[in-house]
Structure formats: C-alpha cells, structure tokens
Design an enzyme around this catalytic site. Structure first.
Site, PDB file in Angstrom:
ATOM      1  CG  HIS A   1      -1.561   1.240  -2.029  1.00  0.00           C
ATOM      2  ND1 HIS A   1      -0.402   0.197  -2.253  1.00  0.00           N
ATOM      3  CD2 HIS A   1      -2.329   1.264  -3.451  1.00  0.00           C
ATOM      4  CE1 HIS A   1      -0.479  -1.004  -2.831  1.00  0.00           C
ATOM      5  NE2 HIS A   1      -1.008  -0.440  -3.699  1.00  0.00           N
TER       6      HIS A   1
ATOM      7  CG  HIS B   1      -1.615  -0.831  -7.609  1.00  0.00           C
ATOM      8  ND1 HIS B   1      -2.217  -1.861  -6.474  1.00  0.00           N
ATOM      9  CD2 HIS B   1      -2.624  -1.041  -8.358  1.00  0.00           C
ATOM     10  CE1 HIS B   1      -3.018  -1.769  -6.612  1.00  0.00           C
ATOM     11  NE2 HIS B   1      -3.438  -1.368  -8.008  1.00  0.00           N
TER      12      HIS B   1
ATOM     13  CB  CYS C   1       3.132  -1.005  -3.281  1.00  0.00           C
ATOM     14  SG  CYS C   1       3.023   0.251  -1.815  1.00  0.00           S
TER      15      CYS C   1
END
Length: 261
Positions: A30, A42, A151
C-alpha cells in the site's frame, strides 16, 4: 537503500517521499505520500473506508470522528473520495516502512524482481509533491481501480505529475504491471519450451520476458504519458463535471485542516 529492499527507518523519511508498506504477509503493498508531521496522504477504495453516519447539520463537514488516539484529523477525507489523510502509525498498521525510488537506471530497475518499488522517472521537488497530494486530498483522485487507478498510481502522479494518455491500458503502477507481466511472460515463453528442453533455460527466458514487460510499462520509458498540472487533472479526466460547484465545499474544508509541517 539496498539492492534487494527499500526498507528504511521512520526517522529517515522526509516530507514529499513516496512510501509504502506491505499487507497480508507481503501479498501486496500500500502506497502513499508522506507530507510531514507523521502524516500520510494515500488513496483507497471508497468501499473499504469506514462508513460514518452523518449527524452534523453542516453538509460540508467531511471529517468524521477519528478513532486514532494520536491525531484527531486522522482519517480525514472528502465525501465520496478515496484520498485519505492518516497518521503514519495507522498507515503502516505495525508494518515496516519502505521508500519508493525514483530516477533509477534501467539496470537497477531490472534487478528489482518485484514491481512497485522503483521507477526510472524523475521525481519533482518535495514542495510540488506535497502540494499535489494536499490538492487531491481536497478534490479527489477519481474512482479507484486496481489496475488503472490505484494507490501506487496516486503516489506516482503526486511525485512525477505524469498521467497515462491511453486509459484503456495498464496504469502507472509497477505492482499492477507485475501481476499482468508474470502470466504474459509465461505465455510468451511457452513456445520456446520446444527449443529449450532444460527447465533452467525455460525459467531464464520467462524471467527475462517478465522483467522486460515490467520495464516496458514503466512511466519513465512509456511514450503514452504526459505531464498534467494537478489543477487540470480532475477536469481533463471528467472526475468533476461541475468544477465550480465544488469551490464552496473545498473552501470550507480547507479552513478545517491545514497542511502538515
């Protein structure tokens, strides 16, 4: 950072860095932009965010009560947006922090077997990166898509300002390129099995094609990328059809949260 890992210590990261952490026992990573003050911007799928029932009479209050004991504004996001401001602890979830590399040479890029760790593209100055991240926190980054708008794509855009022209292909994400590149390499190398009876030879060809397919989709070498100003991003891609209608909402939310230092 080493050749095989981009792991760093927390005190080594700086505002404007593209950082990431691994989830589900290194199954995937991530990504986000560290904006300073132990905070990260994010991008996540909206359906994975906590749904908070709106009880405030002010319809422009986008900040739900935070469950983070450290930062009251942890979890801040605009309505119907997957761009989130989190504290570093909540972003990492007890995982380690890794720093994405920019401007690597082709030889270094090819040695990184796993995608989503580096790019040959150059990074813009930290202040530009932070400005993009904070702007997208207020204005969104469109709909989340695991292959075309995830992401890592978000963090890569914040760092480089580069956008894929052909929206039908794979996005900027090296992680997505790896997922697509692995089966593609296996398929392409299959006919060569007749010419290479040795399993080692077949594995070598497959690995080579896998690395080259990753390299061909890197934003630093692709020909279908353009530099797009963050202020033009939403309008050009149709994410905001009535840009002027969002002005009042953004002005209100900008008073509620300031850029971290």
């Amino acid at each position: 950072m080493g050749l095989l890992t981009n792991k760093v210590e927390r005190d080594e990261i700086r505002a404007g860095d593209h950082i990431y952490t691994y989830r589900a026992v290194f199954t995937y990573s991530h990504h986000g932009i560290y904006v300073g003050g132990s905070k990260v911007v994010h991008f996540r799928p909206e359906q994975n965010l906590n749904l908070i029932t709106e009880t405030s009479s002010d319809s422009y209050d986008p900040a739900p009560p935070s469950s983070c004991p450290t930062f009251p504004d942890c979890g801040f996001r605009q309505p119907n947006s997957g761009v989130v401001l989190s504290c570093l602890d909540c972003f990492l979830r007890n995982g380690s922090v890794y720093c994405f590399e920019y401007g690597v040479t082709p030889s270094v890029f090819l040695t990184k077997i796993r995608g989503g760790t580096c790019t040959t593209a150059a990074s813009d100055p930290p202040e530009t990166v932070i400005q993009r991240a904070m702007y997208l926190l207020q204005n969104g980054f469109g709909n989340y898509d695991v292959f075309q708008n995830n992401c890592e794509d978000f963090a890569l855009y914040c760092k480089s300002g580069l956008l894929i022209v052909d929206r039908l292909g794979v996005g900027r994400s090296g992680q997505a390129s790896s997922i697509i590149g692995a089966p593609l390499a296996a398929i392409l190398s299959s006919p060569l099995k007749l010419l290479m009876p040795s399993p080692v030879g077949v594995a070598t060809v497959t690995a080579g094609m896998y690395c080259m397919s990753r390299y061909a989709t890197d934003i630093g070498v692709r020909s279908d990328v353009v530099k797009v100003a963050v202020e033009d991003l939403a309008v050009n891609l149709g994410w905001l059809t009535h840009h002027e209608e969002t002005g009042e909402a953004n002005e209100t939310s900008n008073r509620q949260i300031s850029m971290p230092r």
